[in-house]
Design an enzyme around this catalytic site. Structure first.
Site, PDB file in Angstrom:
ATOM      1  N   ALA A   1       9.498  88.848  23.162  1.00 55.91           N
ATOM      2  CA  ALA A   1       9.674  89.315  24.162  1.00 55.91           C
ATOM      3  C   ALA A   1      10.523  90.679  23.053  1.00 55.91           C
ATOM      4  O   ALA A   1      10.705  89.709  21.619  1.00 55.91           O
ATOM      5  CB  ALA A   1      10.542  88.882  25.484  1.00 55.91           C
TER       6      ALA A   1
ATOM      7  N   GLU B   1      16.419  92.808  26.879  1.00 56.88           N
ATOM      8  CA  GLU B   1      15.247  93.873  26.182  1.00 56.88           C
ATOM      9  C   GLU B   1      15.797  94.949  26.242  1.00 56.88           C
ATOM     10  O   GLU B   1      15.389  95.779  26.050  1.00 56.88           O
ATOM     11  CB  GLU B   1      13.840  93.070  26.968  1.00 56.88           C
ATOM     12  CG  GLU B   1      13.510  92.392  26.161  1.00 56.88           C
ATOM     13  CD  GLU B   1      13.703  91.804  24.452  1.00 56.88           C
ATOM     14  OE1 GLU B   1      13.312  90.918  23.620  1.00 56.88           O
ATOM     15  OE2 GLU B   1      13.339  93.268  24.048  1.00 56.88           O
TER      16      GLU B   1
ATOM     17  N   HIS C   1      10.598  83.877  14.709  1.00 51.06           N
ATOM     18  CA  HIS C   1      11.551  84.949  13.898  1.00 51.06           C
ATOM     19  C   HIS C   1      10.996  84.697  12.170  1.00 51.06           C
ATOM     20  O   HIS C   1      12.208  85.184  12.184  1.00 51.06           O
ATOM     21  CB  HIS C   1      13.039  84.981  14.299  1.00 51.06           C
ATOM     22  CG  HIS C   1      13.141  85.148  15.595  1.00 51.06           C
ATOM     23  ND1 HIS C   1      12.754  84.546  17.109  1.00 51.06           N
ATOM     24  CD2 HIS C   1      13.602  86.129  15.741  1.00 51.06           C
ATOM     25  CE1 HIS C   1      12.854  84.942  18.251  1.00 51.06           C
ATOM     26  NE2 HIS C   1      13.810  86.099  17.992  1.00 51.06           N
TER      27      HIS C   1
HETATM   28  C1  LIG Z   1      14.779  87.529  22.999  1.00 51.47           C
HETATM   29  C2  LIG Z   1      14.843  87.837  22.302  1.00 51.47           C
HETATM   30  C3  LIG Z   1      13.877  89.444  21.450  1.00 51.47           C
HETATM   31 SE1  LIG Z   1      15.360  90.126  20.673  1.00 51.47          SE
HETATM   32  C4  LIG Z   1      14.779  86.736  21.819  1.00 51.47           C
HETATM   33  O1  LIG Z   1      14.286  86.487  20.293  1.00 51.47           O
HETATM   34  N1  LIG Z   1      15.673  86.312  21.800  1.00 51.47           N
HETATM   35  C5  LIG Z   1      16.560  85.832  22.487  1.00 51.47           C
HETATM   36  C6  LIG Z   1      17.286  85.265  23.046  1.00 51.47           C
HETATM   37  C7  LIG Z   1      17.795  84.450  21.194  1.00 51.47           C
HETATM   38  C8  LIG Z   1      15.848  84.993  20.622  1.00 51.47           C
HETATM   39  C9  LIG Z   1      15.122  83.839  20.270  1.00 51.47           C
HETATM   40  O2  LIG Z   1      13.879  83.719  21.575  1.00 51.47           O
HETATM   41  O3  LIG Z   1      15.231  82.744  19.724  1.00 51.47           O
HETATM   42 ZN   LIG Z   2      17.045  90.981  21.335  1.00 51.02          ZN
END
Ligand SMILES: C=C(C[SeH])C(=O)N1CCC[C@H]1C(=O)O
Ligand SMILES: [Zn+2]
Length: 598
Positions: free
Chosen positions: A322, A352, A481
């Protein structure tokens, strides 16, 4: 003389913000086309646009640096020059920049294309992390299936990226040095605009550690009772594959069988969403209505026309994770999300849309200020709204939770579910960038990446791998990430400051009064409160035009990030966990792991 120079600088800066907006728009459009449809063509085009934009940014940067902006009187003009003076990876010679972009694409594509075979049907080998692997970790309670899936995913998505990652680290560090930073770690930390940011992060961790250890001890006992002490020890770390999430970063999926009061109404709304025929679009429209109910902005038409809110079924390869996109033209905004109808994605939709709301509120800022006050702010906006949405009170207003008593047991169950999402997450988020800081600084090197990663996982999170690991593995890249070069400390900060924001907004909405048990912070719902919404809007409009303590002060009156909001929200749960762990004699903390991983 200087006034004339400053006047010239102001005219130049107006133009530079316009030019950089155009370049970022071109760059973002090419990146979007690549990520929603990974092909040789879209990848080549993204490479070409990136290199072309980089060359133009380099030219502008040379002009920018001819101004004596450090002597300017106008603080705001100086701030804009200072931000533009960090050229980023475009500072690299073109051949190195091309290699860096290629390394990042290789990691991103590896992650997006990774598939594994199904545990029950070894001929079915088209399972991606979204939705298949995510759903297995949400639903399966078979330790063998979970262990198999965990090992296969880390083999398919992590290990192949190890060498791309090393190339990325080397070249990103090269770029960092050309921008005046010792390494990428200091470059990332500079976004928090404080010399002692790392000390601030350590203090926050120490403040929440007692609460985390109580939750960890209680959950380990629940898992031991369910899977037996052959699978879960009494005093050791928790095996990473049993926590309802492939990265063990969010434990809400084990709530159903571990909640403090099992006979109270369900707080997971997945079943209700499905029963009420919620579609991805309906979830998005429902989220939008919350934002407009507090006098924030609706999504523009182009958002609904151009967003991708469900995984396409045409078999294309795409990045599903997302994300929210600003096209830097003050009008085009999109979300890309492979939505499934679950409680989890209902929250992610708010998360989001919080990004989009921030983009909309600062759309009239100069390009250079189209950022969060710090990266944590951007991650906190949607989550703050979701804190109100998640209350039983709000879910009942929405008809997504059955009526029932607002009694203490339901409240503890609700806090427990929120704690499995918010408290459990903190050590994971913190350690992911402690790991990468250590890599960027050369303290961790390619022959001990995995060992250092698991040392941090054990020491800070009290989690261990489900099987022995070696340096042929590269488990960090099995996390989006890391594969996508997205800094992660932003989420750690977000999960702390969102409770500071929530506390202030709830006071404004008259939904929370310190010490008043009929107005608990964890029961606060700011739905339809324009006082709260207007205060939030005023902070969002600032973008990064002011140092983040000014933005924080605008909303909360405080100038520091601190865990007081989070600890206040979870105080009843913390007391309950301490009493319960005492009653059962549970060991608090964890002894060293016996799984070989170094
Ligand atoms: C929902 C997103 C997009 Se900015 C996300 O990467 N998050 C939101 C919670 C932490 C982190 C993850 O999924 O690792
Ligand atoms: Zn985010």
């Amino acid at each position: 003389e200087r006034a004339a120079e400053e006047g010239a600088g102001r005219d130049y800066m107006d133009k530079l913000n316009e030019w950089s907006g155009t370049l970022k728009n071109r760059m973002t459009l090419a990146q979007w086309d690549y990520e929603i449809n990974i092909t040789r063509h879209t990848e080549e085009r993204m490479m070409q646009v990136s290199l072309d934009v980089a060359e133009q940014e380099k030219e502008y940067w040379k002009d920018t640096m001819t101004y004596f902006w450090r002597e300017f009187e106008d603080e705001n003009l100086k701030r804009m020059f200072q931000k533009h003076s960090v050229l980023g990876t475009s500072a690299l010679p073109e051949d190195l920049n091309e290699r860096l972009i290629q390394a990042k694409n290789n990691m991103q594509t590896t992650y997006a294309k990774a598939t594994i075979c199904d545990y029950h049907d070894k001929k079915k080998c088209d399972l991606h992390v979204e939705p298949e692997v995510t759903n297995i970790f949400a639903k399966s309670q078979d330790p063998e299936e979970l262990k198999y899936t965990w090992l296969e995913w880390h083999k398919a998505a992590g290990a192949p990226s190890k060498h791309y990652f090393t190339e990325y680290v080397t070249l990103n560090n090269e770029a960092a040095k050309m921008n005046g930073f010792d390494s990428t770690a200091e470059w990332w930390l500079s976004e928090y605009e404080a010399k002692d940011s790392e000390k601030q992060f350590i203090k926050l961790f120490n403040d929440i550690k007692p609460l985390y250890q109580q939750l960890h001890a209680y959950v380990r006992r629940q898992l031991r009772m369910k899977y037996g002490d052959e699978v879960v020890s009494a005093k050791g770390p928790i095996p990473a594959h049993l926590l309802g999430n492939i990265w063990a970063q969010d434990w809400k999926n084990i709530e159903s069988f571990s909640k403090p009061y099992p006979d109270k109404p369900e707080v997971d709304i997945t079943a209700a969403l499905v029963a009420q025929n919620y579609t991805a679009l309906k979830m998005f429209k429902t989220a939008e209505e919350f934002f407009t109910s507090i006098n924030l902005s609706p999504m523009p038409d182009n958002f609904w026309e151009n967003s991708v809110i469900e995984k396409p079924t045409d078999g294309r390869e795409m990045v599903c994770h997302a994300s929210a996109w600003d096209f830097f033209d003050s009008e085009n905004f999109r979300i890309r999300q492979c939505t499934t109808i679950t409680d989890s994605f209902f929250k992610t939709t708010h998360h989001e849309m919080g990004h989009i709301q921030y983009y909309i509120q600062y759309k009239d800022q100069p390009t250079v200020y189209k950022q969060g006050a710090n990266p944590g702010f951007h991650e906190a906006v949607g989550d703050v709204i979701a804190l109100s949405v998640a209350t039983p009170k709000h879910l009942r207003v929405m008809g997504l939770m059955e009526d029932g008593p607002d009694d203490i047991e339901t409240n503890i169950n609700q806090q427990y579910k929120m704690g499995l999402e918010k408290i459990a997450f903190l050590p994971f988020a913190y350690l992911l960038d402690l790991f990468r800081y250590s890599v960027f600084r050369g303290i961790t090197s390619p022959h001990n990446y995995n060992c250092h990663y698991w040392r941090l996982r054990e020491a800070l999170q009290g989690v261990e791998p489900p099987a022995p690991r070696s340096e042929f593995d590269f488990d960090p890249a099995a996390k989006y990430h890391v594969a996508a070069d997205v800094e992660y400390m932003r989420y750690y900060i977000s999960y702390i400051i969102q409770f500071q924001f929530h506390q202030s907004l709830c006071k404004l909405a008259q939904e929370y009064a310190p010490g008043d048990n009929t107005k608990l912070l964890s029961n606060c719902d700011i739905y339809r409160s324009t006082e709260a919404g207007n205060a939030l809007k005023a902070m969002l409009k600032l973008g990064s035009s002011k140092p983040w303590p000014d933005a924080m002060q605008a909303l909360t009156g405080q100038r520091k990030m601190d865990a007081s909001g989070l600890l206040e929200y979870f105080k009843p749960l913390h007391d309950w966990l301490k009493a319960e762990n005492e009653r059962t004699g549970e060991f608090i903390g964890w002894e060293p792991s016996t799984v070989p991983y170094c």
